[in-house]
Design a protein around this motif. Structure first.
Motif, mmCIF file in Angstrom:
data_model
loop_
_atom_site.group_PDB
_atom_site.id
_atom_site.type_symbol
_atom_site.label_atom_id
_atom_site.label_comp_id
_atom_site.label_asym_id
_atom_site.label_seq_id
_atom_site.Cartn_x
_atom_site.Cartn_y
_atom_site.Cartn_z
ATOM 1 N N SER A 175 34.870 -33.084 42.887
ATOM 2 C CA SER A 175 34.503 -33.738 41.625
ATOM 3 C C SER A 175 33.288 -33.100 40.953
ATOM 4 O O SER A 175 33.272 -32.910 39.731
ATOM 5 C CB SER A 175 34.246 -35.229 41.858
ATOM 6 O OG SER A 175 33.204 -35.418 42.799
ATOM 7 N N LEU A 178 34.290 -29.746 39.603
ATOM 8 C CA LEU A 178 35.128 -29.947 38.428
ATOM 9 C C LEU A 178 34.276 -30.252 37.195
ATOM 10 O O LEU A 178 34.547 -29.736 36.106
ATOM 11 C CB LEU A 178 36.123 -31.072 38.677
ATOM 12 C CG LEU A 178 37.042 -31.450 37.511
ATOM 13 C CD1 LEU A 178 37.891 -30.255 37.086
ATOM 14 C CD2 LEU A 178 37.930 -32.632 37.888
ATOM 15 N N LYS A 182 34.167 -28.106 33.758
ATOM 16 C CA LYS A 182 34.392 -28.710 32.441
ATOM 17 C C LYS A 182 33.233 -28.412 31.493
ATOM 18 O O LYS A 182 33.445 -28.133 30.304
ATOM 19 C CB LYS A 182 34.578 -30.218 32.581
ATOM 20 C CG LYS A 182 35.908 -30.641 33.168
ATOM 21 C CD LYS A 182 36.016 -32.166 33.238
ATOM 22 C CE LYS A 182 37.377 -32.623 33.722
ATOM 23 N NZ LYS A 182 37.484 -34.098 33.796
ATOM 24 N N ASP A 228 48.249 -29.195 37.568
ATOM 25 C CA ASP A 228 47.042 -29.932 37.938
ATOM 26 C C ASP A 228 45.808 -29.317 37.297
ATOM 27 O O ASP A 228 44.942 -30.023 36.761
ATOM 28 C CB ASP A 228 46.875 -29.949 39.459
ATOM 29 C CG ASP A 228 47.875 -30.850 40.150
ATOM 30 O OD1 ASP A 228 48.527 -31.660 39.449
ATOM 31 O OD2 ASP A 228 48.029 -30.748 41.387
ATOM 32 N N SER A 231 45.799 -30.054 33.529
ATOM 33 C CA SER A 231 45.463 -31.430 33.174
ATOM 34 C C SER A 231 43.989 -31.739 33.416
ATOM 35 O O SER A 231 43.379 -32.514 32.677
ATOM 36 C CB SER A 231 46.341 -32.405 33.955
ATOM 37 O OG SER A 231 46.104 -32.287 35.347
ATOM 38 N N LYS A 232 43.400 -31.119 34.428
ATOM 39 C CA LYS A 232 42.010 -31.417 34.764
ATOM 40 C C LYS A 232 41.016 -30.635 33.910
ATOM 41 O O LYS A 232 39.934 -31.131 33.599
ATOM 42 C CB LYS A 232 41.760 -31.140 36.246
ATOM 43 C CG LYS A 232 42.437 -32.173 37.141
ATOM 44 C CD LYS A 232 42.305 -31.839 38.607
ATOM 45 C CE LYS A 232 42.978 -32.915 39.450
ATOM 46 N NZ LYS A 232 42.974 -32.598 40.884
#
Length: 279
Positions: A175, A178, A182, A228, A231-232
């Motif tokens: 997380s 990620l 982002k 995946d 989408s992330k």
């Protein structure tokens, strides 16, 4: 029997002819903008995803032999990033010449704070503010007073294509990693930098592709991994490319080359478009 023989020849030779066309395209590639000598491609991603290995793989394909311009490490990812400095890698072409694109390698992203490359440093690198050879400090971002800071980047210093490298052999994106990915993607979008992603090491997780790399686009596992990641991170599926890096091989392989050349062509085309429209 003759029909089957012809089908076999076509199956064997098609990757060869496609690779030859892509190789010739790359060899003929030239930028038309006088301000910039090369497309600068910045690779980022989690530790051990295969950023340095991709640079070596591109060099292998273009130089037609196994090479090692970017040092890599085969030990456990828990040891952290092997790459510590901001390095630019040129690919040799002919005697005394280089291809008009370069790759920048940097420290990998890691879980939590105070580990791995900092998002702030990647943002500065995209704008051209990080000097060659700067040693990343996970505990503190690059400051304007640091000798590694470039206060007046040229159009050539800027990043023209941002590439996320992610391992298809990873079960789940951490997380905190990620969130960093982002943030990097959002910063690149604000700068108008084109982005794509490479899915590496999928063959380690998919017996179907490990047996025959030609099955990569038929593999449900690879499609799921790409979906995946899309989408992330929000990267469109057609900008996520599966790539098999050279790792165990001591000789070149046409199927490996096909995936690498396909990714390379997209990178240099996107970079040229950015340079033509933004610089």
């Amino acid at each position: 029997m003759l029909k089957l023989h012809l089908q076999y020849i076509k199956f064997v030779l098609t990757p060869f002819y496609r690779n030859q066309a892509d190789l010739q395209y790359v060899k003929n590639f030239q930028l038309q903008n006088d301000q910039v000598r090369h497309v600068r491609v910045l690779l980022y991603g989690p530790v051990g995803a295969g950023k340095s290995s991709f640079i070596n793989s591109v060099s292998n394909v273009l130089r037609r032999r196994i090479t090692c311009p970017a040092l890599t490490n085969a030990t456990n990812e828990e040891e952290g990033s092997f790459t510590k400095k901001y390095e630019t890698h040129n690919i040799k072409k002919d005697a005394g010449q280089f291809y008009p694109f370069v790759f920048n390698d940097l420290m990998g992203l890691e879980e939590g704070s105070g580990r791995g490359v900092r998002v702030e440093d990647i943002k500065l690198a995209m704008m051209g503010h990080v000097k060659e050879g700067y040693k990343f400090n996970p505990a503190s971002p690059l400051s304007t007073s640091d000798p590694g800071y470039n206060p007046s980047p040229s159009p050539e210093d800027r990043v023209h294509v941002l590439v996320c490298v992610y391992s298809g052999n990873t079960t789940e994106i951490n997380s905190s990693v990620l969130q960093k990915m982002k943030a990097i993607r959002e910063a690149a979008s604000d700068l108008g930098i084109p982005q794509l992603a490479l899915l590496t090491k999928f063959d380690e997780a998919c017996p179907e592709t490990e047996k025959d790399l030609k099955n990569v686009y038929k593999s449900k596992l690879v499609k799921r991994k790409m979906g995946d990641l899309s989408s992330k991170l929000g990267i469109p599926l057609n900008f996520i490319l599966p790539v098999k890096n050279y790792s165990e091989e001591t000789q070149l392989n046409d199927d490996v080359d096909t995936l690498i050349l396909s990714a390379l062509r997209m990178m240099i085309d996107l970079g040229e478009d950015f340079i033509d429209s933004k610089l």
